[in-house]
Design an enzyme around this catalytic site. Sequence first.
Site, short mmCIF file in Angstrom:
data_model
loop_
_atom_site.label_atom_id
_atom_site.label_comp_id
_atom_site.label_asym_id
_atom_site.label_seq_id
_atom_site.Cartn_x
_atom_site.Cartn_y
_atom_site.Cartn_z
N TYR A 43 31.64 57.11 54.14
CA TYR A 43 31.06 58.39 54.52
C TYR A 43 31.99 59.44 53.90
O TYR A 43 33.16 59.54 54.29
CB TYR A 43 31.03 58.51 56.04
CG TYR A 43 30.40 59.78 56.56
CD1 TYR A 43 29.03 59.86 56.81
CD2 TYR A 43 31.18 60.91 56.78
CE1 TYR A 43 28.46 61.04 57.27
CE2 TYR A 43 30.62 62.10 57.25
CZ TYR A 43 29.26 62.15 57.49
OH TYR A 43 28.70 63.31 57.95
N TYR A 52 38.40 62.62 57.87
CA TYR A 52 38.11 61.76 56.71
C TYR A 52 39.38 61.03 56.28
O TYR A 52 39.39 59.80 56.13
CB TYR A 52 37.56 62.63 55.57
CG TYR A 52 37.44 61.92 54.25
CD1 TYR A 52 36.46 60.96 54.03
CD2 TYR A 52 38.31 62.22 53.19
CE1 TYR A 52 36.36 60.31 52.80
CE2 TYR A 52 38.21 61.59 51.96
CZ TYR A 52 37.23 60.64 51.77
OH TYR A 52 37.14 60.00 50.56
N1 LIG Z 1 34.34 61.94 45.75
C1 LIG Z 1 35.66 62.16 45.72
O1 LIG Z 1 36.15 63.23 45.34
C2 LIG Z 1 36.60 61.07 46.19
C3 LIG Z 1 37.98 61.31 46.15
C4 LIG Z 1 38.85 60.30 46.58
C5 LIG Z 1 38.34 59.08 47.00
N2 LIG Z 1 36.99 58.89 47.04
C6 LIG Z 1 36.49 57.59 47.52
O2 LIG Z 1 35.82 56.97 46.43
C7 LIG Z 1 34.76 56.15 46.91
C8 LIG Z 1 33.49 56.49 46.16
O3 LIG Z 1 33.18 57.85 46.41
P1 LIG Z 1 31.81 58.51 45.90
O4 LIG Z 1 32.07 59.96 45.74
O5 LIG Z 1 31.27 57.69 44.78
O6 LIG Z 1 30.90 58.30 47.19
P2 LIG Z 1 29.37 58.72 47.40
O7 LIG Z 1 28.77 59.22 46.14
O8 LIG Z 1 29.30 59.56 48.63
O9 LIG Z 1 28.68 57.30 47.72
C9 LIG Z 1 28.91 56.67 48.93
C10 LIG Z 1 28.44 55.25 48.82
O10 LIG Z 1 28.70 54.61 50.07
C11 LIG Z 1 27.52 53.96 50.50
N3 LIG Z 1 27.50 53.90 51.96
C12 LIG Z 1 27.62 54.92 52.83
N4 LIG Z 1 27.51 54.46 54.10
C13 LIG Z 1 27.34 53.11 54.00
C14 LIG Z 1 27.17 52.07 54.93
N5 LIG Z 1 27.16 52.31 56.26
N6 LIG Z 1 27.02 50.81 54.48
C15 LIG Z 1 27.03 50.54 53.16
N7 LIG Z 1 27.18 51.48 52.21
C16 LIG Z 1 27.34 52.76 52.63
C17 LIG Z 1 26.38 54.77 49.94
O11 LIG Z 1 25.22 53.95 49.89
P3 LIG Z 1 23.71 54.57 49.89
O12 LIG Z 1 23.70 55.70 48.92
O13 LIG Z 1 22.87 53.42 49.45
O14 LIG Z 1 23.45 55.02 51.30
C18 LIG Z 1 26.95 55.10 48.55
O15 LIG Z 1 26.74 54.01 47.67
C19 LIG Z 1 34.70 56.39 48.42
O16 LIG Z 1 35.32 55.32 49.07
C20 LIG Z 1 35.47 57.68 48.64
O17 LIG Z 1 36.07 57.72 49.90
C21 LIG Z 1 36.11 59.85 46.65
#
Ligand SMILES: NC(=O)c1ccc[n+]([C@@H]2O[C@H](COP(=O)([O-])OP(=O)(O)OC[C@H]3O[C@@H](n4cnc5c(N)ncnc54)[C@H](OP(=O)(O)O)[C@@H]3O)[C@@H](O)[C@H]2O)c1
Length: 297
Positions: free
Chosen positions: A63, A127
């Site tokens: 999330y 978060y």
């Molecule tokens: N974005 C940033 O700036 C950032 C920075 C540092 C670290 N991160 C980390 O990097 C990772 C990827 O980030 P992102 O930006 O690509 O995330 P995102 O675009 O928000 O995508 C989130 C993903 O998690 C899945 N998901 C959410 N709830 C779920 C559940 N209950 N069960 C199974 N899957 C679930 C979603 O699936 P559906 O779409 O199918 O629901 C989606 O594939 C995350 O772990 C995040 O914490 C991100």
Amino acid sequence: MRITIFGATGLLGQDLTKEWPASHSDDVVTGLGSRDADIRDAHQVAAAVRRTKPDWIVLLAAYTDVDGCETNRDLVFAVNRDGAINVAKAAKAQGSRLLFVSTDYVFDGKSSVPYETDHSRAPQGIYGRSKAEAEERLLEISPEFCIARTSWLFGTGGKCFPDTILKLATTRKEIDVVTDQRGSPTYSVDLAHAIIQLCHAKAQGIVHATNRGDCSWFEFAQEIIRRAGLSTVVRPTTSDKFVRPAPRPAYSVLSPKSLNEYGITMPDWREALGRYLAERAAPTAHLPRPLSRLRPK
Ligand SMILES: NC(=O)c1ccc[n+]([C@@H]2O[C@H](COP(=O)([O-])OP(=O)(O)OC[C@H]3O[C@@H](n4cnc5c(N)ncnc54)[C@H](OP(=O)(O)O)[C@@H]3O)[C@@H](O)[C@H]2O)c1
């Protein structure tokens, strides 16, 4: 190698699912979204892992709405901490390696030099707390798991800062952006390649993986506008003028030392931004990627 990705439908997951088979055609990649397996449900997770028999599990599912986390605490911990524990236990039961993607938000943001991997966790918001607790529990389940922390992700697979700035620039002559938060923008394609390399190197423990260099959000916005050839003026402002539900770290630059130890270096963020803008401008950039790509061949 067989790889199962949880969170394959997200910003990073879409690129990882595309880049992995393109760079290692012998590897078999299964990408799962929340509709394939909800990580809050241990049975669904265990079944997916038993079915796909991965050598590596890459856990991106989370999330990620940082402000939304402050008002949805139960959901955040159920997904980001307890869901991660479900995946870790299934990985251990199957004998799979695990790479968990974590965040710069596990730190307090008070440093003035890049954070090393052994710096103590002191998250400021919900978060960051959920991810920090997940990190701790995962390393208790197995110290051989890999935690890859990253920051300020951007890519064509979802909402991100450059996309927001470019959209704002179509309607505004001036945009105010904060100067008092500093980090390393990271292109999801480059992070995908680093993750693939880390898995092939059988990485363990905590690794920091971001594009090289750092900037403030203000400098990032200026560079986006400049490279896009737009005339919108980016004006400096400070965080106290932009009060948001979740606190943001003032400084969250992550040291590349741990990544370099695996012989991996990531490109400079400015150069990565140029490639992102080219990808964004390509005619296919905004088309949804077909779900069949997420299934193993
Ligand atoms: N974005 C940033 O700036 C950032 C920075 C540092 C670290 N991160 C980390 O990097 C990772 C990827 O980030 P992102 O930006 O690509 O995330 P995102 O675009 O928000 O995508 C989130 C993903 O998690 C899945 N998901 C959410 N709830 C779920 C559940 N209950 N069960 C199974 N899957 C679930 C979603 O699936 P559906 O779409 O199918 O629901 C989606 O594939 C995350 O772990 C995040 O914490 C991100």
